[in-house]
Design a protein around this motif. Structure first.
Motif, PDB file in Angstrom:
ATOM      1  N   SER A  36     -22.943   4.930 -11.329  1.00 40.04           N
ATOM      2  CA  SER A  36     -23.886   4.111 -10.585  1.00 40.04           C
ATOM      3  C   SER A  36     -24.302   2.929 -11.446  1.00 40.04           C
ATOM      4  O   SER A  36     -24.228   2.971 -12.671  1.00 40.04           O
ATOM      5  CB  SER A  36     -25.111   4.932 -10.180  1.00 40.04           C
ATOM      6  OG  SER A  36     -25.957   5.140 -11.298  1.00 40.04           O
ATOM      7  N   LEU A  37     -24.736   1.894 -10.790  1.00 35.08           N
ATOM      8  CA  LEU A  37     -25.193   0.702 -11.500  1.00 35.08           C
ATOM      9  C   LEU A  37     -26.343   1.057 -12.440  1.00 35.08           C
ATOM     10  O   LEU A  37     -26.365   0.621 -13.590  1.00 35.08           O
ATOM     11  CB  LEU A  37     -25.620  -0.366 -10.491  1.00 35.08           C
ATOM     12  CG  LEU A  37     -26.021  -1.712 -11.039  1.00 35.08           C
ATOM     13  CD1 LEU A  37     -24.865  -2.351 -11.797  1.00 35.08           C
ATOM     14  CD2 LEU A  37     -26.471  -2.620  -9.914  1.00 35.08           C
ATOM     15  N   LEU A  38     -27.282   1.873 -11.968  1.00 32.56           N
ATOM     16  CA  LEU A  38     -28.408   2.270 -12.809  1.00 32.56           C
ATOM     17  C   LEU A  38     -27.933   3.038 -14.035  1.00 32.56           C
ATOM     18  O   LEU A  38     -28.356   2.750 -15.154  1.00 32.56           O
ATOM     19  CB  LEU A  38     -29.410   3.112 -12.012  1.00 32.56           C
ATOM     20  CG  LEU A  38     -30.594   3.649 -12.817  1.00 32.56           C
ATOM     21  CD1 LEU A  38     -31.438   2.514 -13.388  1.00 32.56           C
ATOM     22  CD2 LEU A  38     -31.444   4.562 -11.954  1.00 32.56           C
ATOM     23  N   ALA A  39     -27.036   3.991 -13.843  1.00 31.65           N
ATOM     24  CA  ALA A  39     -26.534   4.772 -14.982  1.00 31.65           C
ATOM     25  C   ALA A  39     -25.824   3.867 -15.981  1.00 31.65           C
ATOM     26  O   ALA A  39     -25.977   4.030 -17.194  1.00 31.65           O
ATOM     27  CB  ALA A  39     -25.598   5.873 -14.492  1.00 31.65           C
ATOM     28  N   ALA A  40     -25.068   2.908 -15.474  1.00 34.11           N
ATOM     29  CA  ALA A  40     -24.379   1.971 -16.367  1.00 34.11           C
ATOM     30  C   ALA A  40     -25.390   1.144 -17.154  1.00 34.11           C
ATOM     31  O   ALA A  40     -25.239   0.955 -18.365  1.00 34.11           O
ATOM     32  CB  ALA A  40     -23.462   1.061 -15.563  1.00 34.11           C
ATOM     33  N   ASP A  88     -34.459   4.843  -6.335  1.00 38.64           N
ATOM     34  CA  ASP A  88     -34.521   4.133  -5.048  1.00 38.64           C
ATOM     35  C   ASP A  88     -35.962   3.879  -4.621  1.00 38.64           C
ATOM     36  O   ASP A  88     -36.278   2.824  -4.072  1.00 38.64           O
ATOM     37  CB  ASP A  88     -33.782   4.909  -3.960  1.00 38.64           C
ATOM     38  CG  ASP A  88     -32.272   4.875  -4.158  1.00 38.64           C
ATOM     39  OD1 ASP A  88     -31.773   3.925  -4.785  1.00 38.64           O
ATOM     40  OD2 ASP A  88     -31.596   5.809  -3.692  1.00 38.64           O
ATOM     41  N   GLU A  89     -36.851   4.847  -4.868  1.00 36.89           N
ATOM     42  CA  GLU A  89     -38.263   4.652  -4.527  1.00 36.89           C
ATOM     43  C   GLU A  89     -38.895   3.571  -5.402  1.00 36.89           C
ATOM     44  O   GLU A  89     -39.666   2.739  -4.909  1.00 36.89           O
ATOM     45  CB  GLU A  89     -39.029   5.978  -4.678  1.00 36.89           C
ATOM     46  CG  GLU A  89     -38.653   6.990  -3.613  1.00 36.89           C
ATOM     47  CD  GLU A  89     -39.137   8.404  -3.920  1.00 36.89           C
ATOM     48  OE1 GLU A  89     -39.346   9.159  -2.953  1.00 36.89           O
ATOM     49  OE2 GLU A  89     -39.312   8.759  -5.106  1.00 36.89           O
ATOM     50  N   ILE A  90     -38.564   3.575  -6.684  1.00 33.15           N
ATOM     51  CA  ILE A  90     -39.082   2.533  -7.580  1.00 33.15           C
ATOM     52  C   ILE A  90     -38.564   1.169  -7.124  1.00 33.15           C
ATOM     53  O   ILE A  90     -39.313   0.185  -7.080  1.00 33.15           O
ATOM     54  CB  ILE A  90     -38.681   2.810  -9.043  1.00 33.15           C
ATOM     55  CG1 ILE A  90     -39.311   4.112  -9.535  1.00 33.15           C
ATOM     56  CG2 ILE A  90     -39.097   1.648  -9.939  1.00 33.15           C
ATOM     57  CD1 ILE A  90     -38.762   4.600 -10.868  1.00 33.15           C
ATOM     58  N   PHE A  91     -37.293   1.100  -6.763  1.00 34.72           N
ATOM     59  CA  PHE A  91     -36.710  -0.144  -6.270  1.00 34.72           C
ATOM     60  C   PHE A  91     -37.477  -0.634  -5.044  1.00 34.72           C
ATOM     61  O   PHE A  91     -37.858  -1.801  -4.958  1.00 34.72           O
ATOM     62  CB  PHE A  91     -35.233   0.063  -5.939  1.00 34.72           C
ATOM     63  CG  PHE A  91     -34.515  -1.203  -5.559  1.00 34.72           C
ATOM     64  CD1 PHE A  91     -33.831  -1.927  -6.517  1.00 34.72           C
ATOM     65  CD2 PHE A  91     -34.522  -1.656  -4.249  1.00 34.72           C
ATOM     66  CE1 PHE A  91     -33.166  -3.104  -6.176  1.00 34.72           C
ATOM     67  CE2 PHE A  91     -33.875  -2.822  -3.901  1.00 34.72           C
ATOM     68  CZ  PHE A  91     -33.187  -3.553  -4.862  1.00 34.72           C
ATOM     69  N   GLY A 113     -32.032 -11.670  -9.648  1.00 39.30           N
ATOM     70  CA  GLY A 113     -32.235 -10.928  -8.413  1.00 39.30           C
ATOM     71  C   GLY A 113     -32.259  -9.420  -8.601  1.00 39.30           C
ATOM     72  O   GLY A 113     -32.896  -8.905  -9.510  1.00 39.30           O
ATOM     73  N   LYS A 114     -31.549  -8.721  -7.743  1.00 38.42           N
ATOM     74  CA  LYS A 114     -31.538  -7.257  -7.760  1.00 38.42           C
ATOM     75  C   LYS A 114     -30.990  -6.694  -9.071  1.00 38.42           C
ATOM     76  O   LYS A 114     -31.386  -5.613  -9.492  1.00 38.42           O
ATOM     77  CB  LYS A 114     -30.697  -6.717  -6.596  1.00 38.42           C
ATOM     78  CG  LYS A 114     -31.312  -6.966  -5.250  1.00 38.42           C
ATOM     79  CD  LYS A 114     -30.412  -6.452  -4.144  1.00 38.42           C
ATOM     80  CE  LYS A 114     -31.001  -6.755  -2.787  1.00 38.42           C
ATOM     81  NZ  LYS A 114     -30.139  -6.298  -1.701  1.00 38.42           N
ATOM     82  N   LEU A 120     -34.726  -3.453 -14.985  1.00 42.91           N
ATOM     83  CA  LEU A 120     -36.120  -3.044 -15.177  1.00 42.91           C
ATOM     84  C   LEU A 120     -36.267  -1.541 -14.958  1.00 42.91           C
ATOM     85  O   LEU A 120     -36.890  -0.835 -15.760  1.00 42.91           O
ATOM     86  CB  LEU A 120     -37.027  -3.820 -14.222  1.00 42.91           C
ATOM     87  CG  LEU A 120     -38.471  -3.362 -14.105  1.00 42.91           C
ATOM     88  CD1 LEU A 120     -39.210  -3.538 -15.423  1.00 42.91           C
ATOM     89  CD2 LEU A 120     -39.171  -4.124 -12.991  1.00 42.91           C
ATOM     90  N   ILE A 121     -35.672  -1.030 -13.898  1.00 41.93           N
ATOM     91  CA  ILE A 121     -35.730   0.407 -13.606  1.00 41.93           C
ATOM     92  C   ILE A 121     -35.013   1.186 -14.705  1.00 41.93           C
ATOM     93  O   ILE A 121     -35.481   2.252 -15.131  1.00 41.93           O
ATOM     94  CB  ILE A 121     -35.141   0.702 -12.211  1.00 41.93           C
ATOM     95  CG1 ILE A 121     -36.027   0.058 -11.131  1.00 41.93           C
ATOM     96  CG2 ILE A 121     -35.015   2.204 -11.974  1.00 41.93           C
ATOM     97  CD1 ILE A 121     -35.416   0.043  -9.746  1.00 41.93           C
ATOM     98  N   ALA A 122     -33.900   0.667 -15.208  1.00 39.53           N
ATOM     99  CA  ALA A 122     -33.183   1.327 -16.307  1.00 39.53           C
ATOM    100  C   ALA A 122     -34.091   1.426 -17.531  1.00 39.53           C
ATOM    101  O   ALA A 122     -34.142   2.466 -18.193  1.00 39.53           O
ATOM    102  CB  ALA A 122     -31.907   0.566 -16.653  1.00 39.53           C
TER     103      ALA A 122
END
Length: 140
Positions: A36-40, A88-91, A113-114, A120-122
């Motif tokens: 996933s993008l977040l994991a990366a 996803d909730e944080i996003f 952007g996203k 930021l979430i990472a």
């Protein structure tokens, strides 16, 4: 002579078909699911650092502290989240805000952007201890 050529063509077609079927039936090992993008981003020190800079310039300047503090009402670095703690909730909360709170929605108003929001979430997720997500809590 014509019958020999015809037979050769038939044999050639038959062999070609057999080879094609054999190639189509070959099973490849299943590829691993893409990360996933977040994991990366969580594994990329540059992405986590960018997320930290975004946090310092936006979140830490308004409502959240620059460093995690135990007992802080809006501490993003503990496991006590009032409004959801999955990525996803944080996003969604960061994008849309939280009505009735001072959490404003940033939309896609980050320089990248996203992508910046996921960085930021990472950053937040790399600073948190292992927490049960709200999805886990629903299962129990």
């Amino acid at each position: 002579m014509i019958s020999v050529s015809f037979r050769m063509i038939r044999v050639g077609c038959w062999l070609g078909s057999a080879m094609l079927l054999a190639a189509c039936n070959r099973t490849e090992p299943a590829a691993e699911a893409p990360m996933s993008l977040l994991a990366a981003y969580m594994q990329d020190p540059a992405a986590v650092e960018r997320g930290a800079r975004i946090y310092d310039g936006t979140c830490a300047q308004f409502c959240h502290e620059a460093e995690p503090r135990v007992g802080e009402e809006v501490n993003l670095f503990d496991c006590q989240w009032r409004y959801g703690n999955t990525a996803d909730e944080i996003f969604q909360i960061t994008t849309s805000g939280m009505p009735g709170t001072r959490m404003v929605g940033y939309g896609n108003n980050f320089p990248e952007g996203k992508q910046d929001l996921w960085k930021l979430i990472a950053f937040i997720k790399t600073k948190q201890p292992e927490c049960e997500t709200s999805e886990m809590q629903k299962i129990q």
